[in-house]
Design a protein around this motif. Sequence first.
Motif, PDB file in Angstrom:
ATOM      1  N   ALA A  32     -24.710   5.343 -48.764  1.00 43.89           N
ATOM      2  CA  ALA A  32     -23.486   5.730 -49.480  1.00 43.89           C
ATOM      3  C   ALA A  32     -22.567   6.559 -48.598  1.00 43.89           C
ATOM      4  N   ILE A  33     -23.155   7.403 -47.743  1.00 40.60           N
ATOM      5  CA  ILE A  33     -22.347   8.228 -46.836  1.00 40.60           C
ATOM      6  C   ILE A  33     -21.730   7.367 -45.736  1.00 40.60           C
ATOM      7  N   LEU A  34     -22.544   6.531 -45.103  1.00 46.56           N
ATOM      8  CA  LEU A  34     -22.067   5.739 -43.971  1.00 46.56           C
ATOM      9  C   LEU A  34     -21.087   4.656 -44.394  1.00 46.56           C
ATOM     10  N   SER A  35     -21.168   4.206 -45.636  1.00 54.38           N
ATOM     11  CA  SER A  35     -20.233   3.193 -46.131  1.00 54.38           C
ATOM     12  C   SER A  35     -18.919   3.803 -46.605  1.00 54.38           C
ATOM     13  N   LEU A  38     -19.550   7.903 -50.430  1.00 56.86           N
ATOM     14  CA  LEU A  38     -19.516   9.362 -50.503  1.00 56.86           C
ATOM     15  C   LEU A  38     -18.653   9.859 -49.355  1.00 56.86           C
ATOM     16  N   LYS A  39     -17.577  10.571 -49.675  1.00 62.30           N
ATOM     17  CA  LYS A  39     -16.596  10.975 -48.670  1.00 62.30           C
ATOM     18  C   LYS A  39     -17.008  12.260 -47.967  1.00 62.30           C
ATOM     19  N   SER A  40     -16.445  12.465 -46.785  1.00 65.97           N
ATOM     20  CA  SER A  40     -16.676  13.695 -46.031  1.00 65.97           C
ATOM     21  C   SER A  40     -16.237  14.894 -46.853  1.00 65.97           C
ATOM     22  N   GLY A  41     -17.129  15.885 -46.981  1.00 70.88           N
ATOM     23  CA  GLY A  41     -16.833  17.084 -47.748  1.00 70.88           C
ATOM     24  C   GLY A  41     -17.114  16.967 -49.234  1.00 70.88           C
ATOM     25  N   ILE A  74     -25.800  15.741 -44.521  1.00 72.75           N
ATOM     26  CA  ILE A  74     -25.392  16.615 -45.613  1.00 72.75           C
ATOM     27  C   ILE A  74     -25.626  18.062 -45.214  1.00 72.75           C
ATOM     28  N   ASN A  75     -25.002  18.953 -45.946  1.00 71.85           N
ATOM     29  CA  ASN A  75     -25.133  20.382 -45.678  1.00 71.85           C
ATOM     30  C   ASN A  75     -25.329  21.095 -46.997  1.00 71.85           C
ATOM     31  N   LYS A  76     -26.384  21.891 -47.099  1.00 70.62           N
ATOM     32  CA  LYS A  76     -26.662  22.622 -48.338  1.00 70.62           C
ATOM     33  C   LYS A  76     -25.990  23.980 -48.281  1.00 70.62           C
ATOM     34  N   VAL A  77     -25.128  24.242 -49.256  1.00 62.57           N
ATOM     35  CA  VAL A  77     -24.419  25.515 -49.351  1.00 62.57           C
ATOM     36  C   VAL A  77     -25.024  26.314 -50.499  1.00 62.57           C
ATOM     37  N   SER A  88     -19.001  16.323 -42.262  1.00 63.27           N
ATOM     38  CA  SER A  88     -17.934  15.586 -41.598  1.00 63.27           C
ATOM     39  C   SER A  88     -18.557  14.626 -40.583  1.00 63.27           C
ATOM     40  N   ILE A  89     -18.184  13.355 -40.667  1.00 57.86           N
ATOM     41  CA  ILE A  89     -18.710  12.351 -39.742  1.00 57.86           C
ATOM     42  C   ILE A  89     -17.564  11.898 -38.843  1.00 57.86           C
ATOM     43  N   ASP A  90     -17.364  12.602 -37.730  1.00 56.80           N
ATOM     44  CA  ASP A  90     -16.347  12.224 -36.763  1.00 56.80           C
ATOM     45  C   ASP A  90     -16.810  12.636 -35.377  1.00 56.80           C
ATOM     46  N   TYR A  91     -15.938  12.508 -34.392  1.00 51.69           N
ATOM     47  CA  TYR A  91     -16.383  12.781 -33.027  1.00 51.69           C
ATOM     48  C   TYR A  91     -16.671  14.256 -32.797  1.00 51.69           C
TER      49      TYR A  91
END
Length: 247
Positions: A32-35, A38-41, A74-77, A88-91
């Motif tokens: 879901a994330i890579l497609s 589920l959006k960044s953030g 993912i990041n747990k806050v 965030s999935i970027d360079y």
Amino acid sequence: MAMKANGDAPRKMIGRTVLRPREQVEETIRAAILSGELKSGEMLPPEAELARQFNVSRTTLREALRVLSSQHLINKVPGARGGNFVQSIDYHSLGDVMMESVDNLLALGSIEFDEVAEVRQQLEVPAVRLAAANRTDEHVQQLTAIVERQKTASVDDPEIPELDRQFHTLIARASGNRVLASFVAALHHATEPVHYLDLSPSVGRETVKQHQQIVRAIQRQDPDAGETAVVKHLTYLRRHITAHRTR
């Protein structure tokens, strides 16, 4: 010619390994994330809701989320307004992941400092050549400003390592190749050459002079001059770093 008996015919493979519940949760969320579903953030549903949706225990769900977190997806806050958020999935995140991995491997002794430094230096040559071809006026202005700050800073100024990092990573960004920029930034962070120099005033002056030569080549959009200048700079750094570390 006699036909093979049915029992001798090749069997069609239609089966595949059945994933365990934790792995199924991981794979579904990862997909879901890579497609982009589920959006960044974006925050994932609460853990209780996710456990209900997947029909797994909270323990199984948390194990899956821990794996996804270790993979920087993912990041747990913590806190009342916290939760599990898509990284965030970027360079930039590529550089962050690589930086952390290299730092850990160096700390564990799995790889050597010299190995990392050698790769970084090999990557900085094409970075300068590409920067000379692709740089913008803004890149040149920013590089010039960094060098001007280096000229006025004393060798014991705590800002010196950060200025050096900015200089080399900005050149890599000016290359226009985001993967190359991520690698150079991560490897430069891991080696931090200024920390391994015997940074006397004479070494500081020579380093700034070499930085100026690199900037002039990039400004003139001369990749050959840029390569010559950066090789001279990196050779000088390596010689002094080696001498300082073997004392």
